[in-house]
Design a protein around this motif. Structure first.
Motif, PDB file in Angstrom:
ATOM      1  N   THR A  34       1.645 -11.014  -5.550  1.00  0.00           N
ATOM      2  CA  THR A  34       1.090 -10.134  -6.592  1.00  0.00           C
ATOM      3  C   THR A  34       0.401  -8.909  -6.001  1.00  0.00           C
ATOM      4  N   GLU A  35      -0.120  -9.056  -4.790  1.00  0.00           N
ATOM      5  CA  GLU A  35      -0.804  -7.922  -4.158  1.00  0.00           C
ATOM      6  C   GLU A  35       0.231  -6.946  -3.587  1.00  0.00           C
ATOM      7  N   VAL A  36       0.091  -5.662  -3.916  1.00  0.00           N
ATOM      8  CA  VAL A  36       1.047  -4.654  -3.455  1.00  0.00           C
ATOM      9  C   VAL A  36       0.747  -4.297  -1.996  1.00  0.00           C
ATOM     10  N   PRO A  37       1.737  -4.399  -1.093  1.00  0.00           N
ATOM     11  CA  PRO A  37       1.479  -4.009   0.301  1.00  0.00           C
ATOM     12  C   PRO A  37       1.105  -2.523   0.380  1.00  0.00           C
ATOM     13  N   THR A  38       0.232  -2.194   1.286  1.00  0.00           N
ATOM     14  CA  THR A  38      -0.135  -0.785   1.479  1.00  0.00           C
ATOM     15  C   THR A  38       0.966  -0.098   2.294  1.00  0.00           C
ATOM     16  N   GLU A  39       0.949   1.232   2.266  1.00  0.00           N
ATOM     17  CA  GLU A  39       1.934   1.975   3.049  1.00  0.00           C
ATOM     18  C   GLU A  39       1.815   1.633   4.533  1.00  0.00           C
ATOM     19  N   SER A  40       0.590   1.461   5.022  1.00  0.00           N
ATOM     20  CA  SER A  40       0.412   1.164   6.460  1.00  0.00           C
ATOM     21  C   SER A  40       0.925  -0.244   6.793  1.00  0.00           C
TER      22      SER A  40
END
Length: 455
Positions: A34-40
């Motif tokens: 459910t948590e969206v991965p960050t760009e980094s």
């Protein structure tokens, strides 16, 4: 195995015709974290993969269509306004630049696929602008596979020449069905002559591989429609066939509410359409590659199956396996082997995020160790129709084995001490077999229908 299939076939359909994923990925999208991965986080994962192998696949989503095909479940925008082309291509090139900034050196493009929507909605000039922009800071693999989806109604000889000049060597033609009454109910505007023109022009220009997309289970479709479609296939002789099952998902694609289930061939009737189509294709020299796909022995998809290099990803079956696939455009999915991310689906929102200098990630999944193991086995089953496990993976198979018991009894799989083989009878139920491995689905069974039916 084939005798078991003939004897039990109607019962098997009734038993195994459940909603199941198509396994172009594992975990499947509804079971991503459910948590969206960050760009980094995403950049870290794809950089590790890229550093190990700089050959990549590139998927570019071109979402515009001039008219709505009512069966379609793709992410698309219906418009006759071609003013949308320029800003969208600009956004794609900006997104590509962002990826290039993250990569330590130039990528080698092994595989490029333009999907839709309708890629040939775009003018040859905009296609050329897009691809020359992509190629400017990339290398091209000598044995590359560059392909695009073509709608016979909007594909001109100029389109085909432009793509060919850019190094494209494969074309996938959206046919679906040749019968006017079926095309009418699904609101698809094309003629047999237009399909024939695209085939002839492609051969004349030297394309290596021509694919037809066909669908069984469409509203009002009867055996004689399948026979006519396969008669035309026999005349035109494409190198590959994608013979897809119509996925009735009106909760995803409201346009499918234009007809009800009473218009659809279901269960035994639908399976008969598939068996009829498969029989006619095999009589014409096509070999079954895997779920929905057939190819001539001269096509490298068949050769990849024979030599064990066949791969499956978000683009479907492919003769190449690159560890990193980057998806550009609204709703595109990228895959680093250990992580997935999906782009913003709405075109205006996608373009706005790009303008802010960010990769437009709206969801994603960072694979656990278990995910990587399960994914490997599902991919092997989908591509080689068999999988073997190591001793240190036995812990997963203790949970999987009981789910395969019925399928073994029904002759769909052979289970050996550390190996599973899909039988001929099991091929139509490959999604069910893979579902037995789907640890995330079993841990959290869906309460609503997320996937299309197997049959």
């Amino acid at each position: 195995a084939s005798d078991v299939y003939k004897r039990q076939h109607p019962d098997l359909i009734k038993k195994y015709n459940v909603a199941a994923p198509r396994y172009t990925s594992y975990p499947t999208v509804p079971y991503w974290q459910t948590e969206v991965p960050t760009e980094s986080q995403w950049a870290e994962r794809f950089n590790i993969t890229f550093t190990q192998n700089s050959e990549i696949s590139l998927y570019i989503h071109l979402p515009f269509c001039e008219s709505l095909c009512t069966y379609c479940g793709c992410n698309k925008r219906i418009t006759k306004n071609h003013g949308v082309e320029l800003p969208y291509v600009s956004a794609l090139l900006q997104e590509w630049e962002m990826y290039l900034e993250h990569l330590p050196f130039q990528p080698i493009l092994k595989e490029v696929h333009l999907g839709g929507g309708t890629p040939t909605f775009f003018s040859p000039e905009q296609i050329e602008r897009l691809m020359k922009g992509i190629f400017a800071k990339s290398k091209i693999a000598e044995d590359h596979a560059f392909s695009f989806e073509a709608h016979p109604w909007s594909t001109t000889k100029e389109h085909l020449q432009t793509f060919r000049d850019l190094g494209f060597n494969r074309i996938s033609i959206g046919v679906q069905d040749f019968e006017p009454e079926i095309l009418k109910i699904i609101n698809r505007h094309q003629t047999t002559e237009q399909v024939e023109n695209v085939v002839n022009w492609s051969r004349e220009l030297g394309y290596d591989s021509i694919n037809f997309d066909l669908i069984f289970g469409l509203p009002l479709q009867e055996p004689h429609h399948i026979e006519e479609t396969m008669r035309q296939v026999k005349i035109m002789q494409p190198d590959r066939i994608a013979f897809y099952s119509y996925a009735h998902v009106p909760w995803v694609s409201p346009s499918q509410r234009g007809y009800s289930e009473e218009h659809l061939p279901l269960g035994d009737k639908k399976q008969f359409l598939y068996e009829l189509g498969k029989k006619l294709l095999q009589e014409d020299g096509y070999f079954e590659i895997g779920l929905d796909h057939f190819a001539k022995a001269t096509d490298n998809l068949y050769q990849a199956l024979e030599n064990g290099t066949l791969h499956r990803n978000f683009m479907g079956y492919t003769s190449f396996h690159t560890d990193l696939m980057i998806g550009l455009g609204a709703s595109s999915i990228s895959d680093s082997g250990t992580a997935f991310v999906q782009n913003e689906k709405k075109i205006e929102a996608y373009q706005k995020i790009i303008a802010q200098g960010e990769i437009p990630i709206i969801k994603g999944h960072l694979h656990s160790e278990e995910d990587v193991v399960i994914r490997k086995h599902i991919t092997a089953l989908m591509c080689q129709h068999t999988t073997t496990w190591e001793e240190n993976e036995t812990i997963y198979f203790e949970q999987i084995m009981p789910r395969l018991h019925d399928m073994e009894e029904d002759g769909l799989v052979e289970v050996l001490s550390n190996k599973i083989i899909v039988t001929e009878a099991g091929m139509p139920f490959i999604r069910n077999i893979c579902m037995a491995f789907d640890q995330r689905l079993w841990a959290k069974k869906p309460t609503t229908q997320l996937f299309s039916q197997v049959v």
